[in-house]
Design a protein around this motif. Structure first.
Motif, mmCIF file in Angstrom:
data_model
loop_
_atom_site.group_PDB
_atom_site.id
_atom_site.type_symbol
_atom_site.label_atom_id
_atom_site.label_comp_id
_atom_site.label_asym_id
_atom_site.label_seq_id
_atom_site.Cartn_x
_atom_site.Cartn_y
_atom_site.Cartn_z
ATOM 1 N N TYR A 3 92.306 39.806 -4.983
ATOM 2 C CA TYR A 3 93.719 39.417 -5.017
ATOM 3 C C TYR A 3 94.211 39.262 -6.457
ATOM 4 N N GLU A 4 93.318 38.858 -7.334
ATOM 5 C CA GLU A 4 93.687 38.770 -8.748
ATOM 6 C C GLU A 4 93.957 40.174 -9.282
ATOM 7 N N TYR A 5 93.121 41.112 -8.858
ATOM 8 C CA TYR A 5 93.298 42.501 -9.256
ATOM 9 C C TYR A 5 94.613 43.040 -8.702
ATOM 10 N N TRP A 6 94.893 42.725 -7.454
ATOM 11 C CA TRP A 6 96.152 43.151 -6.818
ATOM 12 C C TRP A 6 97.356 42.658 -7.612
ATOM 13 N N GLU A 68 86.643 51.124 -5.849
ATOM 14 C CA GLU A 68 86.528 52.257 -6.768
ATOM 15 C C GLU A 68 86.335 51.746 -8.190
ATOM 16 N N LEU A 69 86.998 50.643 -8.512
ATOM 17 C CA LEU A 69 86.844 50.001 -9.819
ATOM 18 C C LEU A 69 85.385 49.610 -10.039
ATOM 19 N N ILE A 70 84.796 49.009 -9.025
ATOM 20 C CA ILE A 70 83.395 48.572 -9.100
ATOM 21 C C ILE A 70 82.454 49.774 -9.175
ATOM 22 N N ARG A 71 82.750 50.796 -8.380
ATOM 23 C CA ARG A 71 81.906 51.985 -8.356
ATOM 24 C C ARG A 71 81.838 52.654 -9.730
ATOM 25 N N ARG A 75 85.190 46.846 -15.592
ATOM 26 C CA ARG A 75 85.359 45.405 -15.432
ATOM 27 C C ARG A 75 86.833 45.021 -15.547
ATOM 28 N N PHE A 76 87.229 44.094 -14.714
ATOM 29 C CA PHE A 76 88.588 43.573 -14.707
ATOM 30 C C PHE A 76 88.544 42.160 -15.291
ATOM 31 N N ILE A 77 89.251 41.952 -16.419
ATOM 32 C CA ILE A 77 89.183 40.667 -17.114
ATOM 33 C C ILE A 77 90.594 40.114 -17.304
ATOM 34 N N PRO A 78 91.059 39.221 -16.418
ATOM 35 C CA PRO A 78 92.393 38.620 -16.565
ATOM 36 C C PRO A 78 92.428 37.599 -17.694
ATOM 37 N N PHE A 79 93.621 37.209 -18.112
ATOM 38 C CA PHE A 79 93.792 36.373 -19.304
ATOM 39 C C PHE A 79 93.129 35.007 -19.205
ATOM 40 N N TYR A 80 92.921 34.500 -17.988
ATOM 41 C CA TYR A 80 92.328 33.170 -17.831
ATOM 42 C C TYR A 80 90.795 33.221 -17.770
#
Length: 360
Positions: A3-6, A68-71, A75-80
């Motif tokens: 959901y953070e990615y969304w 697909e991101l994981i595959r 890495r997804f790194i939000p500001f927090y």
């Protein structure tokens, strides 16, 4: 995290607005499930903002996109997130999130950006690669945009110097641009470097993205080195952003009649540092290793007095014999003999008929 990615991927909602929404409403999951009526109670959201959030909820491929991101090992790194670079939090408009392939720069090490013209000269390319290599050899991380020309040369130099380099892209991290830098892209990841972008995976490299990515390049760096630039160029935008962020800017001097050196010469005129040699830069950064200092001193001591005198009058841009004869009391024959000796020893190079530059 899905959901953070969304929430991070919602278009038409600015990074600053996303940060505020998350602060006021809560986690990505809470934002996803909030009722429209309650969403409208947040008066700082415009009708366009609200519609953007509502439309994003209709994405039927959310889980597929995230998997697909994981595959792809992105890495997804939000500001927090604790891994999000502190240097980015200090700028006026930090990205809401980063997408990373490989490793982010080490915050405890010095970092330099090497930027410049895409259609560069051999002069600019040579020194971009040389600075990248020497900086890397002395533990300085190199950041750039992996563009053709100066950017790619600086990062290739860092790899040759067995150091860390990070490419900040104006596309998704899974989109190699330009295509001819595919080898460099793969080498950066293989050598434990990093590919970074604020744009979602799959994003095409449209022109509007590049000025935005420049603020990340400068923000991640302690100093910005401009190797070649026209009077109006993206490299000068990066330099301006660096100055706004309180960073030091250096420029490589070039011939006054070279269009690609006009931007650099103007920066120097306005007070930017002059790139005389990698060793001088390292010394100014306070990180010149003792071994490098000893080697530099040894090289100078090895020169005989007349050679030392001639060598000291040369620099990074070409100087001819006539100019040298005006500066040094020496016969033309002795000058030519000395120049030939210095070139054989590898200290200088004749770049055109009777025009010489320093090699080290």
């Amino acid at each position: 995290m899905i959901y953070e990615y969304w929430f991070a991927t919602i278009r038409h909602l600015s990074d600053q607005k996303k940060m505020y929404v998350r602060e006021q409403i809560g986690t990505g999951r809470e934002i996803y499930y909030i009722e429209e009526k309650k969403l409208r109670n947040h008066t700082y959201l415009t009708e366009k903002d609200i519609q953007a959030i509502i439309e994003a909820k209709k994405n039927k491929n959310l889980e597929k996109d995230y998997q697909e991101l994981i595959r792809k090992k992105l890495r997804f790194i939000p500001f927090y997130d604790e891994e999000y670079p502190e240097k980015l939090k200090e700028i006026a408009s930090p990205p809401y999130a980063l997408y990373v392939k490989g490793n982010l720069p080490d915050p405890n090490k010095k970092t330099a950006a090497i930027v410049g013209a895409r259609c560069c000269t051999r002069y600019g390319e040579k020194y971009a690669m040389e600075y990248g290599e020497k900086l890397a050899q002395n533990g300085v991380q190199v950041v750039s945009g992996m563009a053709r020309g100066i950017d790619g040369a600086g990062q290739r130099g860092a790899i040759n110097g067995k150091g860390y380099t990070c490419a900040v892209l104006g596309s998704g991290v899974d989109v190699c641009y330009p295509k001819e830098n595919r080898g460099l892209y793969e080498d950066i990841v293989e050598k434990q470097g990093g590919i970074v972008s604020e744009f979602c995976p799959g994003t095409a490299p449209v022109p509007a993205n590049f000025p935005r990515r420049n603020r990340i390049i400068s923000a991640l760096s302690d100093v910005v080195l401009v190797m070649e630039a026209k009077q109006k160029s993206g490299s000068l935008i990066t330099a301006d952003m660096a100055l706004d962020q309180g960073k030091d800017v250096y420029a490589l001097p070039g011939p006054v009649d070279s269009v690609l050196s006009q931007g650099c010469n103007r920066l120097i005129f306005q007070g930017a540092g002059i790139l005389l040699s990698p060793e001088f830069l390292l010394e100014e950064m306070g990180i010149l290793s003792e071994s490098t200092k000893e080697k530099t001193c040894k090289n100078i001591k090895e020169l005989e007095s007349i050679e030392d005198m001639v060598y000291s009058r040369l620099d990074l841009f070409p100087k001819n014999m006539t100019s040298l004869l005006e500066e040094i009391e020496i016969s033309p024959d002795k000058l030519l003999e000395t120049l030939v000796s210095l070139e054989i020893k590898g200290y200088i190079k004749e770049v055109s008929k009777n025009y010489y530059i320093k090699q080290r």
